[in-house]
Design a protein around this motif. Sequence first.
Motif, short mmCIF file in Angstrom:
data_model
loop_
_atom_site.label_atom_id
_atom_site.label_comp_id
_atom_site.label_asym_id
_atom_site.label_seq_id
_atom_site.Cartn_x
_atom_site.Cartn_y
_atom_site.Cartn_z
N ALA A 292 -49.51 6.98 -5.65
CA ALA A 292 -48.55 6.91 -6.76
C ALA A 292 -47.38 7.86 -6.52
CB ALA A 292 -49.25 7.25 -8.08
N VAL A 293 -47.67 9.05 -6.05
CA VAL A 293 -46.62 10.04 -5.77
C VAL A 293 -45.73 9.56 -4.63
CG1 VAL A 293 -46.21 12.34 -4.83
CG2 VAL A 293 -47.84 12.03 -6.70
N GLU A 294 -46.33 8.99 -3.60
CA GLU A 294 -45.54 8.48 -2.47
C GLU A 294 -44.58 7.39 -2.93
OE1 GLU A 294 -44.26 8.34 1.47
OE2 GLU A 294 -45.66 9.75 0.53
N ALA A 295 -45.06 6.50 -3.78
CA ALA A 295 -44.20 5.44 -4.31
C ALA A 295 -43.11 6.03 -5.19
CB ALA A 295 -45.04 4.44 -5.10
N ALA A 296 -43.48 7.01 -6.02
CA ALA A 296 -42.50 7.63 -6.92
C ALA A 296 -41.38 8.29 -6.15
CB ALA A 296 -43.20 8.65 -7.83
N ARG A 297 -41.72 8.98 -5.07
CA ARG A 297 -40.70 9.64 -4.26
C ARG A 297 -39.76 8.62 -3.61
NH1 ARG A 297 -44.31 14.23 -1.08
NH2 ARG A 297 -44.62 15.61 -2.86
N ASP A 298 -40.34 7.56 -3.07
CA ASP A 298 -39.52 6.53 -2.42
C ASP A 298 -38.57 5.90 -3.42
OD1 ASP A 298 -38.78 4.59 -0.34
OD2 ASP A 298 -39.89 3.17 -1.56
N ILE A 299 -39.09 5.57 -4.61
CA ILE A 299 -38.26 4.92 -5.63
C ILE A 299 -37.17 5.87 -6.13
CG2 ILE A 299 -38.29 3.99 -7.98
CD1 ILE A 299 -41.14 2.92 -7.30
N TRP A 300 -37.55 7.10 -6.42
CA TRP A 300 -36.59 8.05 -7.00
C TRP A 300 -35.45 8.36 -6.04
CZ3 TRP A 300 -34.85 9.64 -11.34
CH2 TRP A 300 -34.18 10.86 -11.47
N TRP A 301 -35.75 8.53 -4.76
CA TRP A 301 -34.72 8.94 -3.82
C TRP A 301 -34.03 7.76 -3.12
CZ3 TRP A 301 -33.20 13.67 -4.52
CH2 TRP A 301 -34.10 14.63 -5.00
N ASN A 302 -34.64 6.58 -3.13
CA ASN A 302 -34.06 5.45 -2.39
C ASN A 302 -33.68 4.25 -3.24
OD1 ASN A 302 -34.36 6.63 0.29
ND2 ASN A 302 -36.55 6.36 0.00
N LYS A 303 -34.26 4.13 -4.43
CA LYS A 303 -34.00 2.96 -5.27
C LYS A 303 -33.16 3.29 -6.50
CE LYS A 303 -36.75 0.35 -2.74
NZ LYS A 303 -36.22 -0.74 -1.89
N VAL A 304 -33.35 4.47 -7.06
CA VAL A 304 -32.64 4.86 -8.28
C VAL A 304 -31.29 5.47 -7.90
CG1 VAL A 304 -32.72 6.27 -10.36
CG2 VAL A 304 -34.83 5.27 -9.45
N ASP A 305 -30.19 4.96 -8.49
CA ASP A 305 -28.87 5.50 -8.19
C ASP A 305 -28.55 6.69 -9.09
OD1 ASP A 305 -28.32 4.36 -10.64
OD2 ASP A 305 -27.18 2.68 -9.83
N VAL A 306 -27.34 7.22 -8.95
CA VAL A 306 -26.95 8.40 -9.71
C VAL A 306 -26.98 8.12 -11.21
CG1 VAL A 306 -25.06 10.00 -10.20
CG2 VAL A 306 -25.60 9.40 -7.84
N GLN A 307 -26.58 6.93 -11.62
CA GLN A 307 -26.63 6.59 -13.04
C GLN A 307 -28.07 6.60 -13.54
OE1 GLN A 307 -24.06 6.35 -15.15
NE2 GLN A 307 -22.83 6.95 -13.37
N GLY A 308 -28.99 6.17 -12.69
CA GLY A 308 -30.40 6.22 -13.05
C GLY A 308 -30.89 7.65 -13.16
#
Length: 327
Positions: free
Chosen positions: A31-47
């Motif tokens: 879960a943490v690995e997925a969260a890191r990938d999403i937060w740093w690679n999928k979510v933009d600055v507005q997110g």
Amino acid sequence: MTEAGFLGCCGSTRFAREMALRAPFSSLDLAVEAARDIWWNKVDVQGWLEAFAAHPRIGDIESLRTKFASERFCGENSIFRFCSGEQEAALSSANEHTLQELADWNRKYEGKFGHVFLICASGKSSSEILAALKERSTNRPIEELQNAASEQQKITELRLAKLMSSGFNSSGGDTQAVGPLTNVPKAAVLSAPTPSTAPASNLRPPITTHVLDVALGKPGSNIDVSLHFLTENSIAEGDQGSWTLVGNSQTDNDGRSGPLMQPSNYLQPGTYRITFNTGAYLARLHGNSGFYPCANVVFKVRPSQCAEHFHIPLLLAPYSYSTYRGS
């Protein structure tokens, strides 16, 4: 493990949606690995800014209660429940003067950076939070955006641990698989991969190393290597923290260490230490234990460097060693 549950961990709707699509997770590590990938690679600055806005000013719980009064945000694993609990622990001993200073500096911070001051308050006193607020107020906006994003990631990982702990308990599963995760240390999400939980990925570990025996002019093989992370407990004033094992391995015939941590494109900012068991190697190859029974290399990863790779080689001789940051 619903979108609403993940929204309680991080106020970004993109983050919550992506996590729900990848769920369920069989372990906290995944879960943490997925969260890191999403937060740093999928979510933009507005997110990122959306997630920051889901936090109240430090000490201003009532504004959060009003803002997130809907049932969506006030469930068992809601943003309100998490934020209020985190701040209650941090501010329980704050006096009126400290609270007023926090309010004043929060306004100055928001006026400069355009978002609330964000810090992982777990284990921190009100005076420590105030000191951090004052210090970070001098940063450049681009640097502080990165700092806030890193703090959000820490908060998200602590909340994921709580979310998964409650999930295992409510489902009747084996709670020992998760354990008491209400105060997970930073290094708990940095552990080396195991065959059962390591994600399938072409990423490499963010920290790597190799050893070169400069006296023999060849790689230093079969040297035990370990990686530690400095956990800042902040339980008592003057506490310097403690070293927590992240992972260990051994150098191969080319002098390269095996994985010391999980493959990832994000590295937790903080202080790390690589320890090389040089004494055993020197006794085996040179007939003596050398001057240094072990070599400790301590280095710091700053928030602005969390997406970088750190290769830390060791150049070894019986009575000396040196190191540098490689590529």
